[in-house]
Scaffold this active site. Structure first.
Site, PDB file in Angstrom:
ATOM      1  N   ASN A   6       0.881  -0.887   0.084  1.00  0.00           N
ATOM      2  CA  ASN A   6      -0.175   0.179   0.171  1.00  0.00           C
ATOM      3  C   ASN A   6       0.819   1.409   0.314  1.00  0.00           C
ATOM      4  O   ASN A   6       1.842   1.630   1.345  1.00  0.00           O
ATOM      5  CB  ASN A   6      -0.974   0.104   1.280  1.00  0.00           C
ATOM      6  N   PHE A   7       1.021   1.559  -0.719  1.00  0.00           N
ATOM      7  CA  PHE A   7       2.251   3.294  -1.639  1.00  0.00           C
ATOM      8  C   PHE A   7       1.547   4.500  -0.615  1.00  0.00           C
ATOM      9  O   PHE A   7       1.992   5.408  -0.950  1.00  0.00           O
ATOM     10  CB  PHE A   7       2.358   3.112  -3.216  1.00  0.00           C
ATOM     11  N   LYS A   8       0.087   4.739  -0.503  1.00  0.00           N
ATOM     12  CA  LYS A   8      -0.669   5.390   0.089  1.00  0.00           C
ATOM     13  C   LYS A   8      -0.291   7.067  -0.834  1.00  0.00           C
ATOM     14  O   LYS A   8      -0.545   6.540  -1.742  1.00  0.00           O
ATOM     15  CB  LYS A   8      -0.348   5.334   1.517  1.00  0.00           C
ATOM     16  N   HIS A  88      -9.417   1.281   4.848  1.00  0.00           N
ATOM     17  CA  HIS A  88      -8.421   1.332   5.849  1.00  0.00           C
ATOM     18  C   HIS A  88      -8.767   2.015   6.493  1.00  0.00           C
ATOM     19  O   HIS A  88      -9.162   3.231   6.706  1.00  0.00           O
ATOM     20  CB  HIS A  88      -6.562   2.331   4.568  1.00  0.00           C
ATOM     21  N   GLU A 157      -5.938  -4.228  10.804  1.00  0.00           N
ATOM     22  CA  GLU A 157      -4.298  -3.609  10.888  1.00  0.00           C
ATOM     23  C   GLU A 157      -4.628  -3.028  12.171  1.00  0.00           C
ATOM     24  O   GLU A 157      -5.689  -1.976  12.019  1.00  0.00           O
ATOM     25  CB  GLU A 157      -4.063  -3.317   9.418  1.00  0.00           C
ATOM     26  N   GLY A 163       2.507   1.925  11.324  1.00  0.00           N
ATOM     27  CA  GLY A 163       3.401   3.767  10.174  1.00  0.00           C
ATOM     28  C   GLY A 163       4.050   3.571  11.609  1.00  0.00           C
ATOM     29  O   GLY A 163       4.433   5.329  11.700  1.00  0.00           O
ATOM     30  N   SER A 193       3.046  -2.213   9.949  1.00  0.00           N
ATOM     31  CA  SER A 193       4.952  -2.189  10.803  1.00  0.00           C
ATOM     32  C   SER A 193       5.439  -3.475  10.144  1.00  0.00           C
ATOM     33  O   SER A 193       6.299  -4.049  11.284  1.00  0.00           O
ATOM     34  CB  SER A 193       5.065  -1.551  12.280  1.00  0.00           C
TER      35      SER A 193
HETATM   36  P1  PGA Z   1       2.561   0.140   7.727  1.00  0.00           P
HETATM   37  O1  PGA Z   1       0.983   0.415   6.971  1.00  0.00           O
HETATM   38  O2  PGA Z   1       3.724  -0.826   7.098  1.00  0.00           O
HETATM   39  O3  PGA Z   1       3.763   1.389   7.343  1.00  0.00           O
HETATM   40  O4  PGA Z   1       2.714   0.282   9.606  1.00  0.00           O
HETATM   41  C1  PGA Z   1       0.434  -0.341   7.105  1.00  0.00           C
HETATM   42  C2  PGA Z   1      -0.885   0.014   6.461  1.00  0.00           C
HETATM   43  O5  PGA Z   1      -1.342   1.057   6.980  1.00  0.00           O
HETATM   44  O6  PGA Z   1      -1.621  -1.084   5.547  1.00  0.00           O
END
Ligand code: PGA
Length: 229
Positions: A6-8, A88, A157, A163, A193
């Site tokens: 997921n690049f966001k 999400h 999640e 993050g 993470s």
């Molecule tokens: P992260 O994000 O790996 O940076 O914790 C995961 C996500 O939000 O899908």
């Protein structure tokens, strides 16, 4: 295993193109049963070809119309995109997507046969209240969602692990996934993470069918390292 990136709000069209090319080279040695998904930002969507599936991070439940700033089915069809992330926590929290809106979006894209990666997760205060509170919260996020949909993948999640560099512990993931599996017959991913340093440990947990990766997926070397680990 399923590996989803997921690049966001990261990467451009040009850097996504370069990423996809590099990834495809690395995937030549991936295990045939592993499935790889990429969710680039909407401006970088394209008809990429390779041994991975490209999905959209978001879309509005409409074919087209007057919804400023959103994309609909027409924009996804241009690139043959039939996979979507829904629910999400960043959209639920930052963009105030309520469970009702999330469920409406889910029903709409389900009716069109989209493959949906549906995200659920609890905030820290709920985690601190104990496993029973966590399950009540997570099951609440299935309100209005057809969890028997056969084109559905669920991603658990925990918000406090996204993050932050701090993943949930093996025991927390194991317990929550086991509890969720009593209600679900669909693949269940863990996200929060996930990185090269913990992928083997997380991937080995019973009940973890794959991972949804944010930060550590942005670098193609790190993401491929996880897939090939
Ligand atoms: P992260 O994000 O790996 O940076 O914790 C995961 C996500 O939000 O899908």
């Amino acid at each position: 295993m399923i590996f989803a990136a997921n690049f966001k709000t990261n990467h451009t069209r040009a850097s996504t193109q370069a990423y996809v090319e590099a990834l495809e080279e690395r995937l030549a040695t991936k295990r045939p049963e592993d499935r790889v998904y990429l969710f680039p930002p909407a401006t970088a969507l394209d008809r990429y070809k390779g041994s991975f599936t490209v999905g959209a991070q978001n879309a509005y439940p409409t074919r087209n119309g007057a919804v400023t700033g959103e994309i609909g089915v027409e924009q996804l069809e241009e690139f043959g995109i039939k996979t979507l992330l829904i629910g999400h926590s960043e959209r639920r929290e930052l963009l105030q997507e309520s469970q009702t809106r999330v469920a409406e979006k889910f029903c709409y894209f389900q009716s069109l046969g989209f493959e949906i990666i549906y995200c659920i997760g609890e905030p820290l205060e709920v985690r601190e209240a104990g496993e029973e509170a966590v399950m009540a919260h997570l099951l609440g996020q299935f309100e209005g969602i057809d969890i028997t949909y056969d084109n559905l993948i669920i991603a658990y999640e925990p918000i406090w692990a996204i993050g932050t560099g701090r993943s949930a512990t093996t025991e927390e993931i194991h317990t929550t996934h086991q509890a969720l599996k009593q209600h679900l017959a669909r693949p269940l991913l863990y996200g929060g993470s996930v990185k090269p340093a913990n992928i083997q440990e997380i991937g080995a947990i019973e009940g973890v069918d794959g991972v949804l990766v944010g930060s550590a997926s942005l670098d193609v070397e790190r993401f491929s390292q996880m897939i090939l680990a």
